[in-house]
Design a protein around this motif. Structure first.
Motif, PDB file in Angstrom:
ATOM      1  N   THR A 185       0.888  -1.169   0.000  1.00 62.34           N
ATOM      2  CA  THR A 185       0.000   0.000   0.000  1.00 62.34           C
ATOM      3  C   THR A 185       0.922   1.213   0.000  1.00 62.34           C
ATOM      4  O   THR A 185       1.177   1.817   1.035  1.00 62.34           O
ATOM      5  N   VAL A 186       1.434   1.528  -1.156  1.00 62.70           N
ATOM      6  CA  VAL A 186       2.425   2.614  -1.260  1.00 62.70           C
ATOM      7  C   VAL A 186       1.792   3.888  -1.820  1.00 62.70           C
ATOM      8  O   VAL A 186       2.506   4.851  -2.094  1.00 62.70           O
ATOM      9  N   THR A 187       0.492   3.905  -1.992  1.00 61.31           N
ATOM     10  CA  THR A 187      -0.323   4.989  -2.562  1.00 61.31           C
ATOM     11  C   THR A 187      -0.094   5.119  -4.071  1.00 61.31           C
ATOM     12  O   THR A 187       0.881   4.617  -4.607  1.00 61.31           O
ATOM     13  N   GLU A 188      -1.028   5.820  -4.700  1.00 59.22           N
ATOM     14  CA  GLU A 188      -1.028   5.956  -6.158  1.00 59.22           C
ATOM     15  C   GLU A 188       0.310   6.468  -6.673  1.00 59.22           C
ATOM     16  O   GLU A 188       0.824   6.004  -7.688  1.00 59.22           O
ATOM     17  N   THR A 241     -13.495  11.844  -2.925  1.00 59.02           N
ATOM     18  CA  THR A 241     -12.757  12.976  -3.495  1.00 59.02           C
ATOM     19  C   THR A 241     -13.679  14.170  -3.688  1.00 59.02           C
ATOM     20  O   THR A 241     -13.316  15.306  -3.365  1.00 59.02           O
ATOM     21  N   ALA A 242     -14.900  13.936  -4.167  1.00 61.38           N
ATOM     22  CA  ALA A 242     -15.842  15.052  -4.355  1.00 61.38           C
ATOM     23  C   ALA A 242     -16.133  15.736  -3.017  1.00 61.38           C
ATOM     24  O   ALA A 242     -16.058  16.960  -2.895  1.00 61.38           O
ATOM     25  N   GLN A 258      -3.441  12.408  -8.530  1.00 57.84           N
ATOM     26  CA  GLN A 258      -3.160  10.991  -8.746  1.00 57.84           C
ATOM     27  C   GLN A 258      -4.420  10.128  -8.571  1.00 57.84           C
ATOM     28  O   GLN A 258      -4.449   8.977  -8.984  1.00 57.84           O
ATOM     29  N   LYS A 259      -5.413  10.690  -7.907  1.00 61.96           N
ATOM     30  CA  LYS A 259      -6.599   9.911  -7.552  1.00 61.96           C
ATOM     31  C   LYS A 259      -7.736  10.097  -8.554  1.00 61.96           C
ATOM     32  O   LYS A 259      -8.473   9.159  -8.850  1.00 61.96           O
ATOM     33  N   ASP A 270      -3.067  13.897 -17.918  1.00 64.75           N
ATOM     34  CA  ASP A 270      -2.641  13.082 -16.762  1.00 64.75           C
ATOM     35  C   ASP A 270      -3.777  12.945 -15.748  1.00 64.75           C
ATOM     36  O   ASP A 270      -3.847  11.960 -15.021  1.00 64.75           O
ATOM     37  N   LEU A 271      -4.703  13.899 -15.726  1.00 65.47           N
ATOM     38  CA  LEU A 271      -5.840  13.795 -14.800  1.00 65.47           C
ATOM     39  C   LEU A 271      -7.070  13.180 -15.458  1.00 65.47           C
ATOM     40  O   LEU A 271      -7.780  12.388 -14.852  1.00 65.47           O
TER      41      LEU A 271
END
Ligand code: CS2
Length: 465
Positions: free
Chosen positions: A126-129, A277-278, A350-351, A427-428
């Motif tokens: 679990t190293v994050t995105e 996220t929202a 990144q999310k 990228d997003l």
């Protein structure tokens, strides 16, 4: 006095503590990314397996960069308390699966040796995105090379990050680190190691002072590494293990082993994480500190309900989504979880790619409305101003912070240009949305509304419609 191996016996009798020997065996799992999530999720699954007498599930936990948490945990012999709390009650538990700890940035060789240790059977991540870098691929490949050279059995390498097809992404990263001299290693890897995809779910906020205080109250000891989580947890993993007998074992601990992780991943990423996220971005701008404070506002609650039901669910392979949606809304409201909106807004660049565009594209393909996502995207644009609606500044904690803030800076004077610039980033948003005129127009519309009347007014207008 601190919680540690020495003081463990003095804990109140109603606190579940490890009953197995934590020193006699070598860890069987190397976990990369020793954050709050792993300690309150997988470490508790492994604790359960250890409790059954299977000694192969001790964890060698690896913090990727920062030494502070590893130092704290070392001082407590890897022990920490977890408060499991929701509408059905509150209980404390001290999982004992964390046996060794290191920091990859400063103790890389130790980590490589751990991956190559004879007792190691699993690596979990679990190293994050943003952790999926060539350096991660190289670290794993170096460990696996040592294993192969020592004639050791292959292992299961399980990515547990919030990325669609996380196992495939990780395998590609490891293979990308190989050189032409690694041909035999890659053959060994393909034959003896597996990289199952998996979906993990449990809401585990970063610890707060309130939780640490509650822990010392409950334990009668100081615990600087304690955590708070909900009763709910889920781990769905693809049935591809280096040791196939692990499937039954994991199932016995409550893990779902299946051929179809994809449908669980997509539902979780778009429903849970997409709503998170929202709400996080809305909360950051309106000054609401926690997810529970956001979902407690009727119009935000209605917005999230509609976002999931109208724009996300139609494109999921899962059909039980109404129950899933309702359960999520209840989980978001858990009053025990002080889940900071700024924590979730961290790394939004990144999310967002996993969380929003797939649903927007799905709606576009069906000629259906994407208003909720357009409003959310407008909130994101507003978020890059780094100041909330009452004038309070906040930090953008994101690897892209600088470029996002530069693109969003002039949004009061040149709103359209700023929205276009931020929505133009592949990228997003991927390759299609930046060229979709109707999508861009609706984000511009909501962004104008937000600047003129505020986030709440915009959400009210859409959610009431
Ligand atoms: C959250 C997740 O921080 C975030 O981005 O959306 O950590 C979320 O709490 C977990 O994925 C829940 O399983």
């Amino acid at each position: 006095m601190h919680l540690s191996a020495l003081t463990l016996a003095s804990l109140p009798a109603d606190i579940h503590t490890p009953i197995y020997d934590r020193r006699r065996h070598a860890p069987g799992v190397v976990h990369l990314g020793l954050g709050a999530f792993h300690r309150a999720h997988q470490a508790m699954v492994f604790d359960h397996l250890l409790t059954t007498g299977d000694t192969r599930w001790g964890i060698h936990g690896v913090g990727m960069t920062r030494p502070d948490l590893v130092n704290l945990l070392r001082a407590q012999d890897g022990l920490y308390a977890v408060r499991v709390a929701d509408g059905s009650g509150v209980k404390w538990q001290v999982p004992g699966a964390l046996w060794r700890m290191n920091v990859a940035a400063t103790e890389r060789e130790t980590v490589v040796q751990a991956i190559a240790a004879p007792a190691t059977r699993w690596v979990t991540l679990t190293v994050t995105e943003k952790g999926y870098t060539p350096a991660l691929g190289q670290l794993l490949l170096d460990g696996l090379r040592l294993r192969q050279q020592s004639g050791l059995p292959g292992i299961t390498v399980a990515s547990c990050d919030n990325l669609q097809g996380n196992g495939h992404k990780l395998l590609a990263l490891v293979k990308a680190a190989a050189t032409p001299q690694d041909a035999a290693l890659l053959r060994w890897l393909d034959t003896h190691c597996t990289f199952p995809c998996s979906m993990v779910d449990r809401i585990v906020p970063a610890a707060t002072a309130e939780v640490l205080a509650a822990a010392s109250q409950a334990l009668g000891l100081r615990d600087d590494a304690s955590l708070s989580t909900e009763g709910f947890w889920e781990w769905v993993i693809e049935d591809r293990f280096a040791d196939p007998s692990d499937a039954t074992l994991l199932q016995s601990a409550g893990v779902r082993v299946t051929g179809d992780v994809h449908s669980y991943e997509e539902a979780k990423l778009r429903m849970l994480n997409g709503s998170h996220t929202a709400m996080a971005l809305m909360g950051a701008i309106t000054g609401r500190p926690f997810i529970a404070s956001c979902i407690g506002v009727p119009h935000i609650r209605t917005f999230v309900h509609q976002l999931m039901g109208q724009e996300v669910a139609p494109h999921l392979s899962r059909s039980d989504w109404t129950d899933y949606r309702d359960a999520l809304i209840a989980r978001f409201g858990n009053p025990y979880l002080k889940h900071s909106v700024h924590q979730i807004a961290t790394d939004s660049s990144q999310k967002i790619p996993q969380r929003w565009p797939p649903s927007v594209l799905g709606q576009i393909a069906h000629g259906a409305s994407f208003e909720h996502h357009a409003l959310a995207a407008a909130v994101f644009v507003r978020y890059t101003l780094a100041v909330d609606e009452s004038g309070q500044a906040y930090a953008l904690n994101d690897p892209q912070a600088e470029s996002l803030m530069a693109m969003g800076a002039a949004q009061h004077t040149e709103p359209e240009a700023c929205v276009r610039a931020l929505l133009g980033r592949e990228d997003l948003w991927g390759s299609a949305l930046p060229h979709h005129a109707a999508w861009i127009a609706r984000v511009i519309h909501w962004h104008q509304h937000i600047l003129q009347h505020g986030v709440d007014h915009a959400v009210q207008q859409l959610a009431g419609a």
